[in-house]
Design an enzyme around this catalytic site. Structure first.
Site, short mmCIF file in Angstrom:
data_model
loop_
_atom_site.label_atom_id
_atom_site.label_comp_id
_atom_site.label_asym_id
_atom_site.label_seq_id
_atom_site.Cartn_x
_atom_site.Cartn_y
_atom_site.Cartn_z
N CYS A 140 25.45 46.20 71.46
CA CYS A 140 26.60 45.94 71.10
C CYS A 140 26.81 46.05 69.53
CB CYS A 140 26.85 44.43 71.09
SG CYS A 140 28.48 43.77 70.52
N CYS A 143 28.37 43.41 67.44
CA CYS A 143 27.68 42.06 67.06
C CYS A 143 26.45 42.41 66.28
CB CYS A 143 27.01 41.66 68.37
SG CYS A 143 28.03 41.97 70.00
N ASP A 144 25.65 43.43 66.32
CA ASP A 144 24.47 43.79 65.68
C ASP A 144 24.53 44.79 64.32
OD1 ASP A 144 23.44 41.65 67.30
OD2 ASP A 144 22.84 43.24 68.80
#
Ligand code: NAP
Length: 320
Positions: A140, A143-144
């Site tokens: 992701c 997200c990261d």
């Protein structure tokens, strides 16, 4: 039906992405008693997408903002939304009642169920992938990505997700290598053009990843390109090699394709009467927000007809 005390609804929706939220909005607006169960926060894949540019009417909207809007919209029409509720299994009783058991032991029943549980990213299946998950291996970018400022990164895959997320990662990374096993991309031309025009992206084609390696965190990726073994120093590896549908929760026999996607008729009903499959868990051409919303709408209308027919039958049986 089970002997446990069960909560009864007209329709249960499993999954809180765009497909489930659209089904919930329509079901609630048609005055069905409807509950939506989501194992995480609302939004599904919307939460893994930064900017959405292909949902009609929204030239550009954050995935997380669209998720909040869809949730509020459905809730305002009376949908009972339950986040952080993990479904353990879905069963079908002898009389056709759909029985949903949650991880916490509670049980919900309804004559109609809309399966909108989406899926999970497919694993690449190479050494180091599991070991370094969360320590440089990610599925992701939204997200990261921010953890990898000024680092060199590898993205694996050649579909929409790989090219779109690879482009997104260049906001943080100094360089992004997109490693793809063929010399042709599956991704839409517009996404290919955007990635090609990005000076921070370099393509490594006809290359198969063999290993992700490092010490405390990811440091390099080994791959074979046209028979030659090669290595690349990277701080992170983002894997976008497809999607595995969450169809395994259904215990009863249900028709699916070889990849596990649920097969439906044109109204999105599965091989089980009163059970519809919508969005990414359904076998279909694309996985777009617009198609997910369309699926959810169709399923809710069909479910409403089904519930009305059953109630009608019960009414007639009780007067006879
Ligand atoms: P996808 O379209 O199935 O593409 C998966 C990619 O991974 C393909 O390029 C495939 O290579 C490669 N791959 C699969 N297994 C592999 C393996 N073992 N080793 C190396 N490479 C492997 O999946 P996706 O990109 O996740 O997209 C999923 C769905 O979401 C699609 O329907 C897509 O349209 C949609 N989506 C849309 C958008 C958007 O519209 N903006 C964004 C993201 C996703 P081959 O090409 O050689 O098979």
């Amino acid at each position: 039906m089970s002997e446990n005390v069960s909560e009864q609804f007209d329709v249960i929706i499993v999954g809180g992405g765009p497909a489930g939220l659209a089904a919930g909005l329509y079901a609630a607006r048609m005055k069905l008693s409807a509950v939506l169960l989501e194992r995480g926060p609302l939004g599904g894949q919307l939460l893994n997408t930064e900017l959405i540019e292909d949902y009609p009417g929204f030239e550009s909207i954050l995935g997380s903002d669209l998720a909040v809007r869809m949730g509020d919209h459905a809730r305002n029409f009376g949908l009972d939304i339950r986040e952080f509720q993990s479904v353990a299994e879905i069963d079908v009783a002898g009389d056709g009642t759909k029985v949903v058991r949650l991880e916490d032991g509670s049980e919900l029943v309804a004559p109609a169920l809309v399966m909108a549980a989406g899926g999970l990213p497919r694993r690449l299946g190479v050494p180091g992938e599991e070991e370094f998950a969360g320590r440089g291996v990610s599925y992701c970018a939204v997200c990261d990505g921010a953890f990898f400022k000024r680092q060199e990164l590898a993205v694996v895959g050649g579909g929409d997700a790989a090219l779109e997320e690879g482009d997104f990662l260049t906001r943080y990374a100094s360089k992004v290598y997109i490693i793809h096993r063929r010399d042709q991309f599956r991704a839409q031309p517009v996404l290919q053009d955007r990635a090609r025009a990005n000076p921070k992206i370099e393509f490594i084609l006809e290359a198969q990843v063999r290993e992700i390696a490092g010490d405390q965190a990811v440091q390099r990726i080994r791959y074979v390109q046209r028979g030659e073994e090669k290595e690349l120093q990277v701080g992170g590896v983002f894997i976008f090699v497809g999607f595995l549908p969450n169809s395994g929760l259904i215990k009863a026999h249900i028709d699916h394709d070889e990849a596990g996607y649920l097969l439906t008729d044109r109204n999105t009903q599965t091989s089980i009467e009163g059970l519809w499959a919508v969005g990414d868990v359904r076998a279909q051409l694309t996985k777009q927000i617009a198609t997910a919303v369309g699926d959810g709408t169709t399923a809710a209308v069909a479910a409403s007809q089904h519930v009305e027919q059953l109630k009608d039958r019960e009414r007639r049986a009780s007067v006879a």
